[in-house]
Design a protein around this motif. Sequence first.
Motif, PDB file in Angstrom:
ATOM      1  N   ARG A 385      -1.397   7.384   0.910  1.00  0.00           N
ATOM      2  CA  ARG A 385      -0.397   6.494   1.495  1.00  0.00           C
ATOM      3  C   ARG A 385       0.011   5.423   0.489  1.00  0.00           C
ATOM      4  O   ARG A 385       1.200   5.154   0.296  1.00  0.00           O
ATOM      5  N   LYS A 386      -0.973   4.821  -0.181  1.00  0.00           N
ATOM      6  CA  LYS A 386      -0.649   3.796  -1.165  1.00  0.00           C
ATOM      7  C   LYS A 386       0.205   4.377  -2.298  1.00  0.00           C
ATOM      8  O   LYS A 386       1.051   3.697  -2.846  1.00  0.00           O
ATOM      9  N   GLY A 389       3.975   4.109  -2.317  1.00  0.00           N
ATOM     10  CA  GLY A 389       4.620   2.824  -2.545  1.00  0.00           C
ATOM     11  C   GLY A 389       4.968   2.120  -1.244  1.00  0.00           C
ATOM     12  O   GLY A 389       4.347   2.377  -0.201  1.00  0.00           O
ATOM     13  N   GLY A 390       5.959   1.247  -1.302  1.00  0.00           N
ATOM     14  CA  GLY A 390       6.341   0.464  -0.129  1.00  0.00           C
ATOM     15  C   GLY A 390       6.696   1.338   1.056  1.00  0.00           C
ATOM     16  O   GLY A 390       6.244   1.082   2.177  1.00  0.00           O
ATOM     17  N   HIS A 391       7.478   2.385   0.835  1.00  0.00           N
ATOM     18  CA  HIS A 391       7.912   3.216   1.957  1.00  0.00           C
ATOM     19  C   HIS A 391       6.728   3.833   2.692  1.00  0.00           C
ATOM     20  O   HIS A 391       6.839   4.185   3.865  1.00  0.00           O
ATOM     21  N   PHE A 393       4.328   2.417   3.782  1.00  0.00           N
ATOM     22  CA  PHE A 393       3.859   1.501   4.827  1.00  0.00           C
ATOM     23  C   PHE A 393       4.649   1.676   6.126  1.00  0.00           C
ATOM     24  O   PHE A 393       4.278   1.141   7.173  1.00  0.00           O
ATOM     25  N   LEU A 394       5.749   2.410   6.046  1.00  0.00           N
ATOM     26  CA  LEU A 394       6.540   2.663   7.253  1.00  0.00           C
ATOM     27  C   LEU A 394       5.922   3.792   8.069  1.00  0.00           C
ATOM     28  O   LEU A 394       5.470   4.789   7.509  1.00  0.00           O
ATOM     29  N   ASN A 395       5.928   3.650   9.366  1.00  0.00           N
ATOM     30  CA  ASN A 395       5.467   4.752  10.210  1.00  0.00           C
ATOM     31  C   ASN A 395       6.222   6.032   9.889  1.00  0.00           C
ATOM     32  O   ASN A 395       5.658   7.130   9.940  1.00  0.00           O
TER      33      ASN A 395
ATOM     34  N   TRP B 135      16.660  -2.915   1.061  1.00  0.00           N
ATOM     35  CA  TRP B 135      15.651  -2.310   1.949  1.00  0.00           C
ATOM     36  C   TRP B 135      14.355  -3.092   1.784  1.00  0.00           C
ATOM     37  O   TRP B 135      13.899  -3.246   0.654  1.00  0.00           O
ATOM     38  N   TRP B 136      13.797  -3.610   2.829  1.00  0.00           N
ATOM     39  CA  TRP B 136      12.527  -4.337   2.880  1.00  0.00           C
ATOM     40  C   TRP B 136      12.623  -5.848   3.051  1.00  0.00           C
ATOM     41  O   TRP B 136      11.664  -6.434   3.589  1.00  0.00           O
ATOM     42  N   GLY B 187      12.369  -0.524  10.846  1.00  0.00           N
ATOM     43  CA  GLY B 187      11.566   0.294  11.754  1.00  0.00           C
ATOM     44  C   GLY B 187      10.091  -0.043  11.765  1.00  0.00           C
ATOM     45  O   GLY B 187       9.603  -0.853  10.982  1.00  0.00           O
ATOM     46  N   ALA B 188       9.378   0.625  12.677  1.00  0.00           N
ATOM     47  CA  ALA B 188       7.966   0.341  12.907  1.00  0.00           C
ATOM     48  C   ALA B 188       7.131   0.600  11.661  1.00  0.00           C
ATOM     49  O   ALA B 188       7.356   1.552  10.930  1.00  0.00           O
ATOM     50  N   LYS B 189       6.188  -0.308  11.428  1.00  0.00           N
ATOM     51  CA  LYS B 189       5.290  -0.221  10.273  1.00  0.00           C
ATOM     52  C   LYS B 189       3.845  -0.166  10.767  1.00  0.00           C
ATOM     53  O   LYS B 189       3.562  -0.399  11.932  1.00  0.00           O
ATOM     54  N   LEU B 190       2.929   0.104   9.855  1.00  0.00           N
ATOM     55  CA  LEU B 190       1.512   0.146  10.237  1.00  0.00           C
ATOM     56  C   LEU B 190       1.062  -1.204  10.772  1.00  0.00           C
ATOM     57  O   LEU B 190       0.171  -1.296  11.608  1.00  0.00           O
ATOM     58  N   THR B 411       1.208  -3.848  -2.090  1.00  0.00           N
ATOM     59  CA  THR B 411       2.325  -3.043  -2.598  1.00  0.00           C
ATOM     60  C   THR B 411       3.510  -3.897  -3.040  1.00  0.00           C
ATOM     61  O   THR B 411       4.037  -3.717  -4.127  1.00  0.00           O
ATOM     62  N   ASP B 415       3.059  -3.415  -7.334  1.00  0.00           N
ATOM     63  CA  ASP B 415       1.794  -2.872  -6.846  1.00  0.00           C
ATOM     64  C   ASP B 415       0.769  -2.821  -7.982  1.00  0.00           C
ATOM     65  O   ASP B 415       1.046  -3.226  -9.109  1.00  0.00           O
TER      66      ASP B 415
END
Lengths: 688, 688
Positions: A385-386, A389-391, A393-395, B135-136, B187-190, B411, B415
């Motif tokens: 997951r790491k 990158g940043g993406h 972290f999105l579900n 984005w972000w 959108g939803a994140k962890l 991140t 990172d």
Amino acid sequence: MQEPRLQTDDLWWMSRKERYIRACERGELFVKIVRENNIPFEERYPLELLLGEDLFILLHDVMFAPTLMNLADEEQQGWWLQKALNYDILGTYAQTELTHGSNVRGIKTTAEYEENLFEEGGWHIHTPSLEAVKWWPGGLGKSCNCCILMARVIIKGKDYGPHPFFFQVRDWETHASLPGIELRDIGAKLGYNGMDNGAMRISHVNIPRRNMLMKFVIVEKDGAYRKVGDDKMLFGTMTYTRLKISSGAGFNLAKAVTSTIRYSAVRRQFQMQRVVLGADIDNHLDDDEKDALASQDQLKLLVKPSKRTEAQVLDYSSQQFIIFPQLALAFAMHFAGQEAGKAYDAALLEFRASKFDALTEMHVLTSTLKAVSTVLMADGMEQCRKCMGGHGFLNAAGVGPQYLSALPQATYEGDFVVLSIQVGQQLLNAVSSKMMKGKKSNPKTPSLQYIYEYDPAKPSLPPKAAELDSLLQNHDFLMAALKSRANYIHFTSAQTFQEEVAAQGKMGAETLDTVKIELMRMTYAHAYVLYSDFFKKRLTELETQSPRVASVLKLVFELFCLTVMDQSYDRGGGFGDFVAAGVLPHNGQGQLLRRIKQLLKDIRPHAVPLVDGWNIPDFLLNSVLGRYDGRVYESLYESTRNEPLNETDISEGYYKHLQYLLHPERRRDEAAAARAAPAPSATPPGRL
Amino acid sequence: MQEPRLQTDDLWWMSRKERYIRACERGELFVKIVRENNIPFEERYPLELLLGEDLFILLHDVMFAPTLMNLADEEQQGWWLQKALNYDILGTYAQTELTHGSNVRGIKTTAEYEENLFEEGGWHIHTPSLEAVKWWPGGLGKSCNCCILMARVIIKGKDYGPHPFFFQVRDWETHASLPGIELRDIGAKLGYNGMDNGAMRISHVNIPRRNMLMKFVIVEKDGAYRKVGDDKMLFGTMTYTRLKISSGAGFNLAKAVTSTIRYSAVRRQFQMQRVVLGADIDNHLDDDEKDALASQDQLKLLVKPSKRTEAQVLDYSSQQFIIFPQLALAFAMHFAGQEAGKAYDAALLEFRASKFDALTEMHVLTSTLKAVSTVLMADGMEQCRKCMGGHGFLNAAGVGPQYLSALPQATYEGDFVVLSIQVGQQLLNAVSSKMMKGKKSNPKTPSLQYIYEYDPAKPSLPPKAAELDSLLQNHDFLMAALKSRANYIHFTSAQTFQEEVAAQGKMGAETLDTVKIELMRMTYAHAYVLYSDFFKKRLTELETQSPRVASVLKLVFELFCLTVMDQSYDRGGGFGDFVAAGVLPHNGQGQLLRRIKQLLKDIRPHAVPLVDGWNIPDFLLNSVLGRYDGRVYESLYESTRNEPLNETDISEGYYKHLQYLLHPERRRDEAAAARAAPAPSATPPGRL
């Protein structure tokens, strides 16, 4: 995707309630498919993995029904088993309590025998304190209408310890919880939220005597308690569950590895079609790549890095160094799970014939793999997951929610610490039966044979630097190195343990506590021996069955072994252990890393074909970044439509709060207006 | 808790929408408090940490306002800065795009200069492709009405690269997004779901020329582009942000450590009052404990383990071995963050006076700490969560959701891999300026001085086993060991790099890629040198200020160093590195572990007082398991009332799906009824 209800791409945006309803829908669908196709019980587990959601059916199939098979007597099976296999009743396994998880002997729910209950005697079931509330059983909150209840049997004041009961919790017709039974969902979790893990408080509920499962223990009407044959199977459900959990670890990691590798390669995939298609393929590919091309039919993946664009992340050695060892680990854990499954099937036939020779071997094997595979799986999924990158972290990237849903596997049915103590003790036993009693083997534990073959009096000498390069490519050396390292840990730990016993003059629970750190390290070291042996076994089979595949997997196997030797997948050990064990020279780290870097390069062109070869469908990956077609950014942007916050341009949060932050005078104006007039109308809606 | 709106105990059960509205409420409250109390800008950050939720204000205060301070000229500050400081406008920092994060020079949003726009010329802002969508940025989705926009300046066809603009995105009065600007929540994140991270697509929007921040770069009406003074500050916001992120890492880990240690000790806390209160204290405590008692007034925590009950988990060495190193790490990271903050404050004064001597030092320092602290923080929080067993998987335990909300810190803003390449290059530079140019120091980078002092031609010899035990308690030895190990990594990596350059006959991006793994290891090793130096500095100060505290923290400091030497907090290195560096004998692992075990025992009685000493309030811990009063199980059971699934006994899932799974005939009956009669009424509600 012929079945529209298997849609999963909205899953990561659902509220808890919506997810539970989705789980119920999946449950209904699963049972419908099983019934319409008469799918036998043994073949249902893989189908469950395809549901794309964790739900109550899992507990029913992995713990409830198997317990009835193993622990109910023939008459009892006639009452309940067929209904369970046909899902006319839905069950789970209620053992864990608020204050007792792994330690089943400590549970506090009571089953007191009363001869004058019902016609044939009965049990008075009760939760004596808050601490004894059943807590965690999957499906117990809302879904199941019965369960296997583990409760402490008390007959005429005598405590016989925990025993299993068939226990109804909800009305068969209305599904209302029965009188005296309070059921709750235990609340939101980091993941696994399709599952309604439950809490149950029982207030003085009576059930018939014959609701106790009586294959191995019988309680007569007069309260006479006796064992029938061998009751070693009494807690066998846990061993089976551990096997199932460890068997799935490789698959879970494989999903994460697939998404990460594809995402890391995706823009190159796009570029390929432009750069390579057409007549000048020959100018762009070297011979190895042409071979790979011919064998794989994966045109898009096989192009040399072009200097005309930004490099893609999968070409960075830093990215490969993190991801490819996880690729190797996924294979290792998958093979180990499959081989352990075969061994267990053979042992189970013996167990059912009351032959228990293989009991210790199965206990050590399943405990080691459960303990280590689940921890490495969770760590590995998070590493993947790491690497997104940043993406990541999105579900929407999928790997995160899947990691979180897999996490509890590292904890339930015995966490790493608890299991490593059990495994470590068996390893200590093997060392001591060799050292104290001079045993050369123990036929009951073939997987520990390497311990008996080790001679601590003859420590191995590290190879010379000049020999090391070729040894690092020698599979016999690699496997022997993992064994020598494990033995070094086992024997030095045993020595520390002996010293502690001598210092304290006795051996008790506290003595064991002084070597718990060592027991954990022994368990890891032992697991790597198992993985490499099982991996090598499969590799050898493949060399005749499919030499092309074997020639690639060979590299993956070597990377697995070298990663353990360089830095280990876990935090303990790695290079230092191997130096201490005399397997590697203390200045060998440079050569080791050089070989690893070469393997990363060699594996690079095969990375995408390898994960594509797993053939995990998009709906299971459930990742906008791991899609087979590589349409990553479009999918990511589109995924925001699933977010409830995007239903309006201006959110409710603005009308309720932000506007007063930005325009504090509005609060004052409204207060003034309220004094002058009736209450203002409702919040105006935002525009779409 | 005098402010009822700071309630947090319902947070972990909220839907995404509810959490965002809660964040808006907190934002309004925060601004109200700031306004009513005239809290100066510099003092607001700690107050934000107390809000118990991540929200748009963070970006406004850490990135938006500081960028105006650093990069807007005086006239521009007059237009925007006061409004920003007073929250009359809400801003964020829009740099990252869908396909470009860390690499700011690769961003694709364009700002084309057009002299005939407006009276004084203007910029034509545009998102040229999906990849260029912003984005972000935190708060950009729904909350902010303006931002600092990083866009690529193009004047008369010439590309000047990315520059910062003040850019309005929503109407000041209605909050509607402006024409040509499409805003979405991504959108939803962890975790981190109180924050509305946003996406922005800009379609041909014109803004005045003077909306470009012009402190260091001026574009005249005729399109003339010129730099003013030194533009080194142009990307300074990132350095400041990295400092802020790393400064918070210790606090985040401290929260998790507090909850875990309290939970691991909690039942013993209960028992203490029974066992120890009263006259026979003297019979139960030894002298050390009585001292601690006198100093701590923490009666409940200071009792000897009793043999009359089950041992508590905090007394297990396996638990201590995982948690106490995290306790030590929390101190180490906290001290490092504070010391780096002091150094940065001093440097900032110089920067504002256009003196940039400290630029490299600040870059290496903040990049190292940001890279390593966030990774170790995340890993450590997850270790703590796992140590809470099954219950740690519940949101109610707090540590899990907090871990997930802290995760993106590892991140964003560079990172670990990206930053370690930057740090590693500086370390390589230091090695090469010493080896090639014979430099003995570089006054601009004092924190790298230890590299100049190392002589690779004189490798250190490992101490003899007989000396090792006392050396492991010698702080000078420990610190020198961390430095020797780091130097060993730096110098061998530099050598590998030279070999690669020689082999390839040139040095390019690809050469650097061949040593990226080494650069990562160098960065870790360097970070441990920084941590131990800062820790030791604080320890020395404490020895005069507060000798009692220092006598405990001394143990914690030693545990920190020995954990790095034994197995490292990260995955690379540990014992093997120290053997290879000649700092430890290859057979010293046993002595090392023995000393660690002794430290764990010595720290045990101080563990709860140490975390209580941090004084983190319950509402911030937000953990039913980490409560100060120890009422763990009651709180856990009560927490289930927050779960929406528990509003009814029978869930909607039963009426919609489960009933047909259990009673398939109902589906047929209903179908028949539907044919015979009008559509059935809505799903019946479950009973309460």
